[in-house]
Design a protein around this motif. Sequence first.
Motif, PDB file in Angstrom:
ATOM      1  N   GLN A 135       0.865  -1.173   0.043  1.00  0.00           N
ATOM      2  CA  GLN A 135       0.048  -0.028  -0.287  1.00  0.00           C
ATOM      3  C   GLN A 135       0.867   1.048   0.097  1.00  0.00           C
ATOM      4  OE1 GLN A 135      -2.656   0.029   3.288  1.00  0.00           O
ATOM      5  NE2 GLN A 135      -3.090  -2.359   2.757  1.00  0.00           N
ATOM      6  N   SER A 136       0.506   2.161  -0.585  1.00  0.00           N
ATOM      7  CA  SER A 136       0.941   3.494  -0.330  1.00  0.00           C
ATOM      8  C   SER A 136       0.630   4.222   0.889  1.00  0.00           C
ATOM      9  CB  SER A 136       0.648   4.288  -1.586  1.00  0.00           C
ATOM     10  OG  SER A 136      -0.531   4.540  -1.665  1.00  0.00           O
ATOM     11  N   ILE A 137       1.762   4.432   1.642  1.00  0.00           N
ATOM     12  CA  ILE A 137       1.536   5.336   2.883  1.00  0.00           C
ATOM     13  C   ILE A 137       1.927   6.773   2.656  1.00  0.00           C
ATOM     14  CG2 ILE A 137       0.909   3.325   4.333  1.00  0.00           C
ATOM     15  CD1 ILE A 137       3.731   3.619   5.176  1.00  0.00           C
ATOM     16  N   ALA A 138       1.017   7.491   3.413  1.00  0.00           N
ATOM     17  CA  ALA A 138       1.503   9.013   3.489  1.00  0.00           C
ATOM     18  C   ALA A 138       2.738   9.145   4.651  1.00  0.00           C
ATOM     19  CB  ALA A 138       0.493   9.831   3.650  1.00  0.00           C
ATOM     20  N   ARG A 139       3.469   9.891   4.606  1.00  0.00           N
ATOM     21  CA  ARG A 139       4.439  10.342   5.697  1.00  0.00           C
ATOM     22  C   ARG A 139       3.795  10.584   6.844  1.00  0.00           C
ATOM     23  NH1 ARG A 139       9.461  11.185   4.490  1.00  0.00           N
ATOM     24  NH2 ARG A 139       9.855  12.004   6.466  1.00  0.00           N
TER      25      ARG A 139
ATOM     26  N   THR B  33      13.221  -0.958  -3.880  1.00  0.00           N
ATOM     27  CA  THR B  33      12.183  -0.681  -2.636  1.00  0.00           C
ATOM     28  C   THR B  33      11.951  -1.749  -1.802  1.00  0.00           C
ATOM     29  OG1 THR B  33      10.519  -1.604  -4.320  1.00  0.00           O
ATOM     30  CG2 THR B  33      10.720   1.109  -4.232  1.00  0.00           C
ATOM     31  N   PRO B  34      12.347  -1.763  -0.469  1.00  0.00           N
ATOM     32  CA  PRO B  34      12.015  -2.560   0.465  1.00  0.00           C
ATOM     33  C   PRO B  34      10.599  -2.749   0.878  1.00  0.00           C
ATOM     34  CG  PRO B  34      13.383  -0.994   1.181  1.00  0.00           C
ATOM     35  CD  PRO B  34      12.935  -0.383   0.108  1.00  0.00           C
ATOM     36  N   THR B  35      10.511  -3.962   1.348  1.00  0.00           N
ATOM     37  CA  THR B  35       9.289  -4.262   1.734  1.00  0.00           C
ATOM     38  C   THR B  35       8.918  -3.300   3.106  1.00  0.00           C
ATOM     39  OG1 THR B  35       9.633  -6.744   1.290  1.00  0.00           O
ATOM     40  CG2 THR B  35       7.718  -6.261   2.690  1.00  0.00           C
ATOM     41  N   VAL B  36       9.735  -3.196   3.933  1.00  0.00           N
ATOM     42  CA  VAL B  36       9.574  -2.323   4.871  1.00  0.00           C
ATOM     43  C   VAL B  36       9.514  -0.762   4.613  1.00  0.00           C
ATOM     44  CG1 VAL B  36      10.498  -1.476   7.357  1.00  0.00           C
ATOM     45  CG2 VAL B  36      10.918  -3.814   6.524  1.00  0.00           C
ATOM     46  N   PRO B  37       8.446  -0.286   4.733  1.00  0.00           N
ATOM     47  CA  PRO B  37       8.307   1.158   4.011  1.00  0.00           C
ATOM     48  C   PRO B  37       9.210   2.068   4.435  1.00  0.00           C
ATOM     49  CG  PRO B  37       6.437   0.766   5.234  1.00  0.00           C
ATOM     50  CD  PRO B  37       7.182  -0.428   5.305  1.00  0.00           C
ATOM     51  N   ASP B  38       9.878   3.000   3.777  1.00  0.00           N
ATOM     52  CA  ASP B  38      10.702   4.255   3.992  1.00  0.00           C
ATOM     53  C   ASP B  38      10.128   4.843   5.394  1.00  0.00           C
ATOM     54  OD1 ASP B  38      12.315   3.317   2.306  1.00  0.00           O
ATOM     55  OD2 ASP B  38      12.044   5.023   0.707  1.00  0.00           O
ATOM     56  N   GLU B  39       8.812   5.312   5.221  1.00  0.00           N
ATOM     57  CA  GLU B  39       8.138   6.124   6.095  1.00  0.00           C
ATOM     58  C   GLU B  39       8.098   5.592   7.591  1.00  0.00           C
ATOM     59  OE1 GLU B  39       6.729   5.290   3.373  1.00  0.00           O
ATOM     60  OE2 GLU B  39       6.535   7.284   2.276  1.00  0.00           O
ATOM     61  N   LEU B  40       8.036   4.248   7.610  1.00  0.00           N
ATOM     62  CA  LEU B  40       8.074   3.401   9.112  1.00  0.00           C
ATOM     63  C   LEU B  40       9.400   3.593   9.599  1.00  0.00           C
ATOM     64  CD1 LEU B  40       6.303   1.430  10.434  1.00  0.00           C
ATOM     65  CD2 LEU B  40       7.599  -0.318   9.714  1.00  0.00           C
ATOM     66  N   VAL B  41      10.522   3.425   8.650  1.00  0.00           N
ATOM     67  CA  VAL B  41      11.534   3.316   8.978  1.00  0.00           C
ATOM     68  C   VAL B  41      12.179   4.732   9.432  1.00  0.00           C
ATOM     69  CG1 VAL B  41      14.065   2.733   8.305  1.00  0.00           C
ATOM     70  CG2 VAL B  41      12.499   1.539   7.423  1.00  0.00           C
ATOM     71  N   LEU B  45      13.440   5.615  13.383  1.00  0.00           N
ATOM     72  CA  LEU B  45      14.806   6.265  13.413  1.00  0.00           C
ATOM     73  C   LEU B  45      14.870   7.522  13.815  1.00  0.00           C
ATOM     74  CD1 LEU B  45      16.608   4.955  10.051  1.00  0.00           C
ATOM     75  CD2 LEU B  45      16.763   4.149  12.167  1.00  0.00           C
ATOM     76  N   GLY B  46      13.853   8.409  13.413  1.00  0.00           N
ATOM     77  CA  GLY B  46      13.658   9.724  13.927  1.00  0.00           C
ATOM     78  C   GLY B  46      13.197   9.516  15.257  1.00  0.00           C
ATOM     79  N   LYS B  47      12.616   8.557  15.710  1.00  0.00           N
ATOM     80  CA  LYS B  47      12.248   8.768  17.159  1.00  0.00           C
ATOM     81  C   LYS B  47      13.520   8.276  18.011  1.00  0.00           C
ATOM     82  CE  LYS B  47       8.063   7.048  19.150  1.00  0.00           C
ATOM     83  NZ  LYS B  47       7.024   6.284  19.308  1.00  0.00           N
TER      84      LYS B  47
END
Lengths: 373, 140
Positions: A135-139, B33-41, B45-47
Amino acid sequence: MNNGGVNTTTGNETKADAPGGRAKADDFARAVSRVAVAQICEGVGFESVRDSGLDSLSDIAIRYLHDIGKAASFYANISGRTHCNVFDIIRALEDLGNFQGFSGASGVSHCLASSGTVMEILDYAQSAEEVPFNQSIARFPVARDRRLIPSFTQMGETPPGKHVPAWLPALPDPHTYKQTPVWNERKSDLRADKIEQARQRRNAERSLLNLQQRLAQFGSAGASTSNIAQHHQPKELKADEGNPYLTTPLPPGEKEVASVNLPVMLSNGPTKENSLSVLETFAPAIEAVKDRFCEDGDGDDNKVLPDKRPAIHFKFKTGKKVFGQSSDLNLHNKYLSRPVSLIGREEERDDKKRRAEYILRQAMENPQELTQM
Amino acid sequence: MNNHHGQSQQSSESKHDDDAALTDFLASLMEYTPTVPDELVEHYLGKSGFQCPDVRLTRLVAVATQKFVADIASDALQHCKARQASVVKDKRDKQQKDKRLILTMDDLSKALREYGVNVKHQEYFADSPSAGLDTASRDE
């Protein structure tokens, strides 16, 4: 690849999590990590996952991410940087991979670029199938754009000092942060305060005395019925003092509204004799207070005092007086010592008066007990 | 890979190769593009105090995490397969429906033990109020 099993499970669970209590700040990230972990498990070959297993594994993945970030920032900070670079991350990966072990871990001064962990990751990235997140997720977390405080230049103001650059946010309005001194406006003249207090007290006493006098008048006049007394009283008040608060709003006899009268209360009491007896009982006290008022009411003309109360002075003086003094001298001494003796007497009188008032008040409130006195 | 470190005389040369390999790998992460989304990482990481605007490093961490999870999952899969293989043959007919490969806490905790994570799970743990009522249909 069997796509259905894993995805439906995760879909169900994200929905099932929602109603359970209040949403926490981390819920979205956890849901995302659950989906990601489920996808990885699917890629490995699992057909289905249990919720508990998925929960634990996604928790561990989050913990792993967190630990990498912590270790990498630690290595960056220890070398005097705030931003991490790839070597910090490699060191962090090595730290976390120590438990498993990696090639080259035993070497003390091995090159970070050729670290075993990086090679393993490289191998994995090349061998593993590339499965993007489904899925595409927003920031997230979503940061609302904040309105910045306008700077001095934007506000068109000049900074308060030269040391404050104009590009800094402007100061708020002065009244919001400046403290203005608040002076105590009251004059702290103790003597004036005391005089004022005494004056007020005297006023209060006088009004009470007036009331008592009026009561006494009514009592002695022997008002046959309470009604007459009621109608009679307001007129008298008017005549006596011209007090605007005590005048009747209506002409007498038109309406029986003036019910704020003490005679009513007294006449409502058990018997007329009671009220009379009260006045008779306390006549001496009232007289004493009245006397005092007469002289006090005259103002500061204290020269009346020695004429009025010579007996007390003599009592005071008898012990110490030298015999053979002329009466003039005696009188003069009296004048000199007056302030002291006056104060003492005033207190004494106050006490007496207060007692009299107290007893009177009690008598007014419950006239029943007076008969026993 | 050991030869890089074992032979120190070639170290400068091999380091150069490794540098190139690392640079190439990081460059290739731009398209990966890894399965773990960039946003999650980035969020986690920011936390933890990690600051870096470079998306390649985020991807590197994502791939590392993905590898970590995949390793655990594959270990658990092996445990699962081994458990199913050990079941006696006559019983296997009865447990036909259990033959599917399911990630359970049993296998997961066994796999995690090798990664330094001790997971103690209850003998019976109700995942949800409906757990245990119709287990087969829920895990479909």
